[in-house]
Design an enzyme around this catalytic site. Structure first.
Site, PDB file in Angstrom:
ATOM      1  N   HIS A  55     -22.800 -78.853 -97.301  1.00  0.00           N
ATOM      2  CA  HIS A  55     -22.976 -80.286 -97.547  1.00  0.00           C
ATOM      3  C   HIS A  55     -22.948 -80.543 -99.057  1.00  0.00           C
ATOM      4  O   HIS A  55     -23.564 -79.821 -99.825  1.00  0.00           O
ATOM      5  CB  HIS A  55     -24.319 -80.765 -96.989  1.00  0.00           C
ATOM      6  CG  HIS A  55     -24.329 -80.954 -95.503  1.00  0.00           C
ATOM      7  ND1 HIS A  55     -25.323 -81.645 -94.862  1.00  0.00           N
ATOM      8  CD2 HIS A  55     -23.466 -80.554 -94.544  1.00  0.00           C
ATOM      9  CE1 HIS A  55     -25.070 -81.671 -93.559  1.00  0.00           C
ATOM     10  NE2 HIS A  55     -23.949 -81.006 -93.334  1.00  0.00           N
ATOM     11  N   TYR A  70     -32.350 -89.437 -95.425  1.00  0.00           N
ATOM     12  CA  TYR A  70     -33.804 -89.586 -95.577  1.00  0.00           C
ATOM     13  C   TYR A  70     -34.103 -91.088 -95.620  1.00  0.00           C
ATOM     14  O   TYR A  70     -33.630 -91.783 -96.518  1.00  0.00           O
ATOM     15  CB  TYR A  70     -34.270 -88.968 -96.896  1.00  0.00           C
ATOM     16  CG  TYR A  70     -34.253 -87.456 -96.968  1.00  0.00           C
ATOM     17  CD1 TYR A  70     -33.070 -86.756 -97.211  1.00  0.00           C
ATOM     18  CD2 TYR A  70     -35.422 -86.727 -96.809  1.00  0.00           C
ATOM     19  CE1 TYR A  70     -33.069 -85.365 -97.294  1.00  0.00           C
ATOM     20  CE2 TYR A  70     -35.430 -85.338 -96.897  1.00  0.00           C
ATOM     21  CZ  TYR A  70     -34.239 -84.670 -97.136  1.00  0.00           C
ATOM     22  OH  TYR A  70     -34.245 -83.287 -97.217  1.00  0.00           O
ATOM     23  N   PRO A  83     -42.219 -80.442 -96.118  1.00  0.00           N
ATOM     24  CA  PRO A  83     -40.800 -80.095 -95.969  1.00  0.00           C
ATOM     25  C   PRO A  83     -39.820 -81.159 -96.487  1.00  0.00           C
ATOM     26  O   PRO A  83     -38.612 -80.954 -96.418  1.00  0.00           O
ATOM     27  CB  PRO A  83     -40.633 -79.895 -94.463  1.00  0.00           C
ATOM     28  CG  PRO A  83     -41.790 -80.552 -93.842  1.00  0.00           C
ATOM     29  CD  PRO A  83     -42.897 -80.571 -94.836  1.00  0.00           C
ATOM     30  N   LYS A 121     -37.814 -77.094 -99.358  1.00  0.00           N
ATOM     31  CA  LYS A 121     -38.040 -76.004-100.312  1.00  0.00           C
ATOM     32  C   LYS A 121     -38.760 -74.791 -99.730  1.00  0.00           C
ATOM     33  O   LYS A 121     -38.732 -73.712-100.329  1.00  0.00           O
ATOM     34  CB  LYS A 121     -38.861 -76.531-101.504  1.00  0.00           C
ATOM     35  CG  LYS A 121     -38.068 -77.440-102.416  1.00  0.00           C
ATOM     36  CD  LYS A 121     -36.874 -76.739-103.009  1.00  0.00           C
ATOM     37  CE  LYS A 121     -35.808 -77.709-103.471  1.00  0.00           C
ATOM     38  NZ  LYS A 121     -34.493 -77.082-103.595  1.00  0.00           N
ATOM     39  N   TYR A 137     -32.820 -80.604-105.634  1.00  0.00           N
ATOM     40  CA  TYR A 137     -32.545 -80.427-104.210  1.00  0.00           C
ATOM     41  C   TYR A 137     -31.594 -79.243-103.976  1.00  0.00           C
ATOM     42  O   TYR A 137     -31.841 -78.401-103.121  1.00  0.00           O
ATOM     43  CB  TYR A 137     -31.925 -81.698-103.613  1.00  0.00           C
ATOM     44  CG  TYR A 137     -32.010 -81.754-102.091  1.00  0.00           C
ATOM     45  CD1 TYR A 137     -31.096 -81.064-101.307  1.00  0.00           C
ATOM     46  CD2 TYR A 137     -32.996 -82.489-101.451  1.00  0.00           C
ATOM     47  CE1 TYR A 137     -31.178 -81.091 -99.916  1.00  0.00           C
ATOM     48  CE2 TYR A 137     -33.082 -82.528-100.067  1.00  0.00           C
ATOM     49  CZ  TYR A 137     -32.163 -81.823 -99.307  1.00  0.00           C
ATOM     50  OH  TYR A 137     -32.244 -81.846 -97.923  1.00  0.00           O
TER      51      TYR A 137
HETATM   52  P1  FAS Z   1     -43.467 -67.301 -92.252  1.00  0.00           P
HETATM   53  O1  FAS Z   1     -44.668 -68.112 -91.841  1.00  0.00           O
HETATM   54  O2  FAS Z   1     -42.100 -67.746 -91.855  1.00  0.00           O
HETATM   55  O3  FAS Z   1     -43.616 -65.808 -91.747  1.00  0.00           O
HETATM   56  C1  FAS Z   1     -44.860 -65.162 -91.737  1.00  0.00           C
HETATM   57  C2  FAS Z   1     -44.808 -64.130 -90.617  1.00  0.00           C
HETATM   58  O4  FAS Z   1     -46.014 -63.362 -90.672  1.00  0.00           O
HETATM   59  C3  FAS Z   1     -44.751 -64.773 -89.227  1.00  0.00           C
HETATM   60  O5  FAS Z   1     -43.697 -64.208 -88.478  1.00  0.00           O
HETATM   61  C4  FAS Z   1     -46.114 -64.449 -88.624  1.00  0.00           C
HETATM   62  O6  FAS Z   1     -46.048 -64.226 -87.226  1.00  0.00           O
HETATM   63  C5  FAS Z   1     -46.494 -63.185 -89.362  1.00  0.00           C
HETATM   64  N1  FAS Z   1     -47.941 -62.949 -89.430  1.00  0.00           N
HETATM   65  C6  FAS Z   1     -48.922 -63.854 -89.686  1.00  0.00           C
HETATM   66  N2  FAS Z   1     -50.126 -63.246 -89.670  1.00  0.00           N
HETATM   67  C7  FAS Z   1     -49.894 -61.921 -89.406  1.00  0.00           C
HETATM   68  C8  FAS Z   1     -50.730 -60.787 -89.251  1.00  0.00           C
HETATM   69  N3  FAS Z   1     -52.051 -60.889 -89.380  1.00  0.00           N
HETATM   70  N4  FAS Z   1     -50.159 -59.595 -88.959  1.00  0.00           N
HETATM   71  C9  FAS Z   1     -48.806 -59.482 -88.872  1.00  0.00           C
HETATM   72  N5  FAS Z   1     -47.945 -60.526 -88.990  1.00  0.00           N
HETATM   73  C10 FAS Z   1     -48.505 -61.724 -89.259  1.00  0.00           C
HETATM   74  N6  FAS Z   1     -39.528 -75.441 -94.486  1.00  0.00           N
HETATM   75  C11 FAS Z   1     -38.421 -76.175 -94.764  1.00  0.00           C
HETATM   76  O7  FAS Z   1     -37.835 -75.991 -95.831  1.00  0.00           O
HETATM   77  N7  FAS Z   1     -37.975 -77.139 -93.874  1.00  0.00           N
HETATM   78  C12 FAS Z   1     -38.607 -77.355 -92.667  1.00  0.00           C
HETATM   79  O8  FAS Z   1     -38.197 -78.215 -91.894  1.00  0.00           O
HETATM   80  C13 FAS Z   1     -39.748 -76.595 -92.336  1.00  0.00           C
HETATM   81  N8  FAS Z   1     -40.377 -76.770 -91.125  1.00  0.00           N
HETATM   82  C14 FAS Z   1     -41.498 -76.009 -90.850  1.00  0.00           C
HETATM   83  C15 FAS Z   1     -42.192 -76.156 -89.612  1.00  0.00           C
HETATM   84  C16 FAS Z   1     -43.343 -75.394 -89.335  1.00  0.00           C
HETATM   85  C17 FAS Z   1     -44.074 -75.566 -88.021  1.00  0.00           C
HETATM   86  C18 FAS Z   1     -43.839 -74.495 -90.312  1.00  0.00           C
HETATM   87  C19 FAS Z   1     -45.109 -73.704 -90.052  1.00  0.00           C
HETATM   88  C20 FAS Z   1     -43.166 -74.332 -91.523  1.00  0.00           C
HETATM   89  C21 FAS Z   1     -41.983 -75.081 -91.798  1.00  0.00           C
HETATM   90  N9  FAS Z   1     -41.274 -74.926 -92.986  1.00  0.00           N
HETATM   91  C22 FAS Z   1     -40.166 -75.646 -93.292  1.00  0.00           C
HETATM   92  C23 FAS Z   1     -41.681 -73.971 -93.944  1.00  0.00           C
HETATM   93  C24 FAS Z   1     -41.173 -72.607 -93.477  1.00  0.00           C
HETATM   94  O9  FAS Z   1     -39.777 -72.663 -93.348  1.00  0.00           O
HETATM   95  C25 FAS Z   1     -41.660 -71.593 -94.460  1.00  0.00           C
HETATM   96  O10 FAS Z   1     -41.491 -72.010 -95.800  1.00  0.00           O
HETATM   97  C26 FAS Z   1     -41.032 -70.251 -94.258  1.00  0.00           C
HETATM   98  O11 FAS Z   1     -41.196 -69.885 -92.915  1.00  0.00           O
HETATM   99  C27 FAS Z   1     -41.735 -69.287 -95.205  1.00  0.00           C
HETATM  100  O12 FAS Z   1     -41.365 -68.006 -94.842  1.00  0.00           O
HETATM  101  P2  FAS Z   1     -42.438 -66.797 -94.933  1.00  0.00           P
HETATM  102  O13 FAS Z   1     -43.136 -66.875 -96.238  1.00  0.00           O
HETATM  103  O14 FAS Z   1     -41.689 -65.599 -94.539  1.00  0.00           O
HETATM  104  O15 FAS Z   1     -43.577 -67.170 -93.863  1.00  0.00           O
HETATM  105  C1  PHB Z   2     -34.111 -79.566 -91.289  1.00  0.00           C
HETATM  106  O1  PHB Z   2     -32.880 -79.676 -91.042  1.00  0.00           O
HETATM  107  O2  PHB Z   2     -34.918 -79.008 -90.511  1.00  0.00           O
HETATM  108  C2  PHB Z   2     -34.664 -80.155 -92.569  1.00  0.00           C
HETATM  109  C3  PHB Z   2     -33.782 -80.639 -93.529  1.00  0.00           C
HETATM  110  C4  PHB Z   2     -34.286 -81.180 -94.707  1.00  0.00           C
HETATM  111  C5  PHB Z   2     -35.660 -81.235 -94.898  1.00  0.00           C
HETATM  112  C6  PHB Z   2     -36.540 -80.745 -93.928  1.00  0.00           C
HETATM  113  C7  PHB Z   2     -36.037 -80.200 -92.759  1.00  0.00           C
HETATM  114  O3  PHB Z   2     -36.156 -81.785 -96.043  1.00  0.00           O
END
Ligand code: FAS
Ligand code: PHB
Length: 384
Positions: free
Chosen positions: A72, A196, A284, A288, A376
């Protein structure tokens, strides 16, 4: 058992760290609480910023992203019933790729397993000991208690993991008075870029995952139960806030995500290094979260390689400060985008006018639009 780097968490941070370390001949073990199937289907982030795209290509993880990801060159901001495009390509010469986090995770797991990587899923009761001198991770796997002795530990276990609480530090926290109701629908996107929207009823985001799957979000009150929103109500509110027709389809996923800014300082304690959501989370709105996790582990992999291969401690000593510069830049950008685009329940007429003025300026000034665009698409790694 012993390894050089014990990695807690098989999200993007833990898996990419393991991959980067393996490329440098550093041994690691990844310990994950959930099953492989669970982590591969967990729907989260959708946008890869430019430095992330370049890094994944550089380390042999770009093939499926380049084949299936959606490049994009801009996004639109919608307010006062009009869409205003921010042209990333014209303003920065760079763009983003829309490619779901779960696809990145699948690619990482496949690459690690093909490479003989040691990934241990469904571990429980994990505990860290000796993090300042002789690190040991203990956990239960297949009903057996095990101990993994490590040279260092990487806490990549997210905001609800055990690593962030393993040492005292300073925490900076902002909760927002709203959440996002997110849906994933089997419906062809009719917009070809993200939109957005700032609407009187609240924020909405139009995104996508593929030519067949649309990803959409609505601002809702923070304690919303997704079950109280019928599909019809969701589609109607999305059309109203986005001001566009939307193809409906069956919902693959419907969930509510809280909005919060949080940073743990420092990101290192002795031989324990935090990376990704274990150290910081962002709302989100700026897309980032995952990108910041990837930026952290790029720095950590280089620092650990110097330390474990050459005994050079410069990288690990500077790890926290180096990461935190980019972390706080992403925290500000995510807070700024969130403040500009959402309705705040207690906002008064003054705040509403300030918000609209910020939006009008951002889309009409090249300088202001460039500032949004460069944040961005992602500042180059190491640029700040
Ligand atoms: P993660 O949380 O992805 O990974 C951590 C891992 O550690 C998980 O697999 C977990 O099961 C494991 N873990 C936890 N405790 C443990 C333990 N005690 N023992 C062993 N393993 C354990 N970011 C965006 O940019 N856009 C979005 O739309 C967006 N939507 C999101 C929606 C949700 C519900 C959440 C929670 C986050 C969202 N995020 C989004 C942010 C997300 O993408 C994070 O920034 C990203 O997953 C970060 O990656 P990690 O740091 O690897 O953490
Ligand atoms: C998504 O596609 O999940 C998405 C894109 C942009 C954002 C957050 C989530 O800022």
């Amino acid at each position: 058992m012993r390894t050089q780097v014990g990695i807690v968490g098989a999200g993007p941070a833990g898996l990419l760290l393991s991959h980067l370390l393996a490329r440098q001949g550093i041994e690691s073990v990844v310990l994950e609480a959930r099953s492989r199937e669970y982590v591969q289907q967990r729907v989260r982030a959708g946008v890869l910023e430019h430095p992330t795209v370049e890094l994944l290509r550089e380390v042999g993880l770009g093939a499926r992203m380049d084949a299936e990801g959606l490049p994009h060159a801009g996004v639109s901001l919608r307010f006062e019933d009009a869409d205003h495009r921010i042209d990333f390509a014209a303003l920065t010469g760079r763009g983003i790729v829309v490619y779901g986090q779960q696809e990145v995770v699948k690619d990482l797991i496949a690459a690690r397993l093909a490479d003989g990587g040691d990934l241990r899923f469904e571990v429980s009761d994990l505990a860290l000991d000796g993090v300042t001198d002789d690190p040991v991770i203990s956990y239960t796997r297949n009903g057996q208690r095990e101990e993994l002795h490590c040279d260092v530990i990487a806490g990549c276990d997210g905001f609800h993991g055990v690593s962030r609480g393993a040492f005292s530090g300073e925490t900076f926290d902002r909760k927002y008075p709203f959440a996002w109701l997110g849906i994933l629908a089997e419906a062809a996107p009719i917009q070809d870029e993200l939109v957005y929207a700032n609407h009187a009823n609240g924020f909405a985001l139009y995104s996508m995952r593929s030519p067949e799957v649309t990803r959409l979000y609505l601002q809702v009150p923070p304690d919303t139960d997704a079950g109280t929103w019928s599909d019809a109500r969701i589609w109607d509110e999305l059309r109203l806030r986005l001001g566009t027709e939307i193809n409906e389809g069956s919902l693959i996923e419907k969930s509510v995500t809280g909005m919060r800014s949080n940073v743990r300082e420092p990101m290192r304690h002795g031989k324990l290094f935090l990376a990704g959501d274990a150290a910081h989370i962002v709302p989100p709105t700026g897309a980032k979260g995952m990108n910041l996790a990837i930026a952290d582990v790029r720095i950590l992999a280089d620092a650990l390689e110097s330390y474990l291969r050459k005994g050079d401690e410069t990288g690990i000593d500077g790890y926290s400060d180096t990461c935190l510069r980019r972390v706080w830049r992403a925290e500000h950008f995510s807070w700024w985008m969130t403040s500009m685009l959402h309705n705040f329940p207690d906002e008064d007429a003054f705040q509403r006018r300030i918000q609209l003025s910020q939006l009008r300026y951002t889309v009409s000034s090249t300088a202001a639009a460039t500032s949004l665009a460069e944040n961005y698409v992602g500042l180059p790694h190491g640029a700040i």
